[in-house]
Design a protein around this motif. Structure first.
Motif, mmCIF file in Angstrom:
data_model
loop_
_atom_site.group_PDB
_atom_site.id
_atom_site.type_symbol
_atom_site.label_atom_id
_atom_site.label_comp_id
_atom_site.label_asym_id
_atom_site.label_seq_id
_atom_site.Cartn_x
_atom_site.Cartn_y
_atom_site.Cartn_z
ATOM 1 N N THR A 10 0.826 -1.194 0.000
ATOM 2 C CA THR A 10 0.000 0.000 0.000
ATOM 3 C C THR A 10 0.866 1.252 0.000
ATOM 4 O O THR A 10 2.041 1.213 0.368
ATOM 5 N N ASP A 13 -1.299 6.833 1.343
ATOM 6 C CA ASP A 13 -2.732 7.130 1.368
ATOM 7 C C ASP A 13 -3.573 5.867 1.138
ATOM 8 O O ASP A 13 -4.726 5.944 0.742
ATOM 9 N N HIS A 14 -2.959 4.702 1.423
ATOM 10 C CA HIS A 14 -3.658 3.412 1.482
ATOM 11 C C HIS A 14 -4.159 2.905 0.134
ATOM 12 O O HIS A 14 -5.077 2.087 0.093
ATOM 13 N N VAL A 15 -3.580 3.378 -0.961
ATOM 14 C CA VAL A 15 -3.918 2.823 -2.266
ATOM 15 C C VAL A 15 -3.211 1.478 -2.416
ATOM 16 O O VAL A 15 -1.990 1.389 -2.233
ATOM 17 N N GLN A 17 -4.033 -0.575 -5.258
ATOM 18 C CA GLN A 17 -4.352 -1.018 -6.616
ATOM 19 C C GLN A 17 -3.100 -1.200 -7.459
ATOM 20 O O GLN A 17 -2.225 -0.334 -7.488
ATOM 21 N N LYS A 158 -7.899 2.320 -5.930
ATOM 22 C CA LYS A 158 -8.636 1.523 -4.945
ATOM 23 C C LYS A 158 -7.835 1.435 -3.648
ATOM 24 O O LYS A 158 -6.627 1.215 -3.670
ATOM 25 N N LYS A 159 -8.535 1.589 -2.552
ATOM 26 C CA LYS A 159 -7.862 1.647 -1.262
ATOM 27 C C LYS A 159 -8.079 0.379 -0.446
ATOM 28 O O LYS A 159 -9.068 -0.330 -0.600
ATOM 29 N N ASP A 162 -11.734 0.890 2.626
ATOM 30 C CA ASP A 162 -12.679 1.675 1.842
ATOM 31 C C ASP A 162 -14.010 1.713 2.576
ATOM 32 O O ASP A 162 -14.114 1.303 3.738
#
Length: 211
Positions: A10, A13-15, A17, A158-159, A162
């Protein structure tokens, strides 16, 4: 009873994807392959160690398709040897073709199916599969959560956490370790209860006396 391990890469900012390559999940996402410039020997060794003892994979449909198209073609690679030899369980609402050896689609009762897998295996790894991961987090159907947090912010994608995330306590299992390029491994275990609250303005007593 075995353990369900979630393994995720990740950003700050916790993405989560498409860390592996530009073709992994390209729809509306221009940063596929963001992890590659940040890999180093320390992070690579951490990933290798994380898969020791794995005896099953639990995957979402998209991740399964990517893996099934790649790993069976790879030779002389420890991950290929492992992934090709162990059972693969696939969460999908459709009726996908599952050509990879030892692959099984889970039934519509996903929580029940995951509990059965946990009873059948000792160390089940969930790789990528963000939609599946969010279901497991929401249902608290995991035992370990490994997050490799990379020193970039993408602002799109995508996080990991979510909409639909639920209040959950986790406990840090070991001190964080940073790689030379700034990636930090955070290894958590699921803990009981939900997060507590308090009042930071209330008087506190310190170890040495009254605060």
């Amino acid at each position: 009873m075995g353990l369900i391990h979630i393994e995720l890469f990740t950003t700050l900012d916790h993405v989560g994807q498409a860390p592996g390559g530009p073709d992994e999940d390209p729809e509306g996402f221009p940063f596929g392959g963001w992890q590659a410039p940040l890999m180093d020997d320390v992070a690579g060794a951490q990933v290798d160690a994380a898969y020791e003892g794995t005896d099953a994979l639990l995957l979402g449909r998209r991740t399964y398709d990517i893996f099934a198209a790649y790993w069976p073609q790879v030779e002389d690679n420890p991950f290929a040897t492992l992934f090709n030899s162990i059972p693969k369980y696939v969460a999908s609402r459709g009726t996908p073709d599952l050509p990879w050896a030892k692959s099984t689609q889970l039934g519509p009762d996903l929580p029940g199916a995951v509990r059965e897998i946990r009873d059948r295996h000792q160390h089940v790894k969930v790789v990528g599969s963000l939609d599946l991961v969010q279901t497991l987090l929401r249902e608290k159907l995991f035992d370990r959560l490994d997050l490799w947090v990379h020193p970039i912010v993408l602002g799109i994608g995508k996080k990991v956490f979510d909409e639909g995330a639920v209040p959950t306590n986790v406990t840090l299992l070991e001190p964080p370790v940073a790689s030379p390029r700034g990636t930090v491994l955070l290894r958590y275990g699921l803990a009981d209860g939900i997060p507590a609250t308090g009042d930071m303005s209330a008087p506190r007593r310190d170890a040495g006396g009254e605060g």
